[in-house]
Scaffold this motif. Sequence first.
Motif, short mmCIF file in Angstrom:
data_model
loop_
_atom_site.label_atom_id
_atom_site.label_comp_id
_atom_site.label_asym_id
_atom_site.label_seq_id
_atom_site.Cartn_x
_atom_site.Cartn_y
_atom_site.Cartn_z
N ASN A 69 -11.48 46.12 -33.86
CA ASN A 69 -13.21 46.02 -34.13
C ASN A 69 -13.97 46.85 -32.78
O ASN A 69 -13.92 46.65 -31.94
N ILE A 70 -14.38 47.94 -32.91
CA ILE A 70 -14.60 48.91 -32.45
C ILE A 70 -16.71 49.34 -32.13
O ILE A 70 -17.15 49.88 -31.11
N VAL A 71 -17.15 47.90 -32.66
CA VAL A 71 -18.43 47.90 -32.32
C VAL A 71 -18.87 46.92 -31.62
O VAL A 71 -18.32 45.39 -31.58
N LEU A 72 -19.94 46.78 -30.53
CA LEU A 72 -19.67 45.84 -29.50
C LEU A 72 -21.43 44.30 -30.87
O LEU A 72 -21.68 44.67 -31.56
N GLY A 73 -20.69 42.96 -30.47
CA GLY A 73 -21.53 42.41 -31.13
C GLY A 73 -21.23 40.57 -30.70
O GLY A 73 -20.36 40.11 -30.10
N CYS A 74 -21.97 39.83 -31.03
CA CYS A 74 -21.78 38.12 -31.02
C CYS A 74 -21.94 37.49 -31.91
O CYS A 74 -22.54 37.68 -32.88
N GLU A 75 -21.38 35.91 -31.99
CA GLU A 75 -21.12 35.54 -33.12
C GLU A 75 -22.99 34.21 -33.31
O GLU A 75 -22.49 33.65 -34.08
N SER A 76 -22.55 34.73 -32.18
CA SER A 76 -24.12 33.03 -31.88
C SER A 76 -25.58 33.58 -32.55
O SER A 76 -26.21 34.84 -32.07
N ALA A 77 -26.13 33.10 -33.26
CA ALA A 77 -27.40 33.21 -33.55
C ALA A 77 -28.05 33.42 -32.83
O ALA A 77 -29.07 33.85 -32.96
N ASP A 78 -28.24 32.68 -31.80
CA ASP A 78 -29.07 32.05 -30.06
C ASP A 78 -29.49 33.69 -29.65
O ASP A 78 -30.32 34.07 -29.03
N ASP A 79 -27.82 34.48 -29.44
CA ASP A 79 -27.49 35.85 -29.36
C ASP A 79 -27.80 37.10 -29.78
O ASP A 79 -28.92 37.78 -29.34
N LEU A 80 -28.51 36.84 -31.13
CA LEU A 80 -28.37 37.73 -31.91
C LEU A 80 -29.42 37.33 -31.87
O LEU A 80 -30.39 38.43 -32.97
N LEU A 81 -30.99 36.70 -31.63
CA LEU A 81 -32.30 36.71 -31.63
C LEU A 81 -32.51 36.64 -30.64
O LEU A 81 -34.06 36.56 -30.27
N GLY A 82 -32.06 36.79 -29.01
CA GLY A 82 -32.34 37.23 -28.47
C GLY A 82 -31.58 38.21 -27.78
O GLY A 82 -32.16 39.43 -27.90
N ALA A 83 -30.85 38.62 -26.19
CA ALA A 83 -30.15 38.90 -25.58
C ALA A 83 -29.89 40.43 -26.50
O ALA A 83 -29.56 41.86 -26.20
N ALA A 84 -28.30 40.15 -27.34
CA ALA A 84 -27.76 41.12 -28.71
C ALA A 84 -29.28 41.34 -29.85
O ALA A 84 -28.02 41.51 -30.73
N SER A 85 -29.76 40.98 -30.02
CA SER A 85 -30.99 40.81 -30.92
C SER A 85 -30.66 42.96 -31.41
O SER A 85 -30.89 42.91 -32.93
N TYR A 86 -30.67 43.66 -30.76
CA TYR A 86 -30.45 45.15 -31.46
C TYR A 86 -28.64 44.94 -31.71
O TYR A 86 -29.02 46.53 -32.30
N PHE A 87 -27.66 44.51 -31.74
CA PHE A 87 -26.37 45.03 -31.70
C PHE A 87 -26.34 45.38 -32.52
O PHE A 87 -26.07 44.32 -33.66
N GLY A 88 -25.98 46.52 -33.68
CA GLY A 88 -25.73 46.94 -34.66
C GLY A 88 -26.96 46.57 -35.48
O GLY A 88 -26.42 47.46 -36.92
N ALA A 89 -27.86 46.23 -35.17
CA ALA A 89 -29.59 46.44 -36.16
C ALA A 89 -29.91 47.37 -36.92
O ALA A 89 -30.01 48.53 -36.17
N THR A 90 -30.49 47.27 -37.89
CA THR A 90 -31.13 48.22 -38.00
C THR A 90 -32.34 48.19 -37.64
O THR A 90 -33.83 46.92 -37.48
#
Length: 343
Positions: free
Chosen positions: A45-66
């Motif tokens: 896997n060559i892109v950064l990303g998190c599996e936690s919904a809390d992360d994806l709504l927080g510190a990782a919210s922009y990771f891979g996002a539109t």
Amino acid sequence: MTLPDGRTVTRWTFGSAEGVTAEVLSLGARLQALRAPDRQGRQANIVLGCESADDLLGAASYFGATVGRYANRIADGALPLGGTVRRLATQPNGHTLHGGPDGFATRLWDGVAVREGRRAGVRLRLHSPDGDQGFPGALTVEVTYLLDPAGELRIGYRATTDAPTVVNLTNHAYFNLAGEGDGTVLDHLLQVEGDHYTPVDGELIPLGPFEAVAGTPFDLTEPALIGGRVHEDHPQVRLAGGGFDHNWVLRGEGLRRAAVLSHPASGRRVECLTTEPGLQVYTGNHFDGSLAGRSARPYPAHAGIALETQHFPDSPNRPEYPSTVLRPGEEYRSTTVYRFSAA
């Protein structure tokens, strides 16, 4: 994945088991994972990303996002349009970044699997109402990810509005061609097809005029080692926190090459093409190890690099920059292509 409010996040997976495979989430119309072979055929896997919904709504919210309605920065949250100045929602620093604190990256998009010839993927849609994060006009947005057997990922954007507004959409994937969580991108080579960039102030707002890259760490007209450039003692590199967080002014028009990122150790390479006038390069300068990805390994500084195809930052306040205004009866269209290979 389930969000804290109980809503379910949908995941689409498409591609070739022997080639490139993509995962896209409905949360943020997000490129969640991208598996690609190295020169030995070994997948990672060559892109950064998190599996936690809390992360994806927080510190990782922009990771891979539109990100949108306006990717990058609008100074002081001020949007001049039609003879008046709109006040946009701002981040704590007083500026609007990536559409505001509740931008498109935090929304659940509607999606459906699609196929066009040999390409397979997903089409996602979002309705952004009038006044969303302060932006005028009701905006209907569509993002389509299509992957072909040769390893070409095409991202197409479309949008329409019922009142004059501004639109600037991009994908915010962080690449690490060694593999997600595998060290940093300092050993990667980067080439950018631009002879000028937009210098910034201490809050990363463009100063206005373009500056030639020649004679600076920003001269990436030939492939250069990222680690060698981000450690140079240059005032613009220091302002960005020890690396790049800048917009390059791309040569030419239409769909053309914007950048090439390669990792000599694995042989992986990605060529980025776009119809956009600019490319924001961010080298993950502010990662500090506090966030761990899907590999469970923490992300240190420079754990990934974002190649954000875009219009220029703060264009609404810079009439000399290409316009980002969208009016009723018009259609916003943008295309970005990532071509993956290994040698």
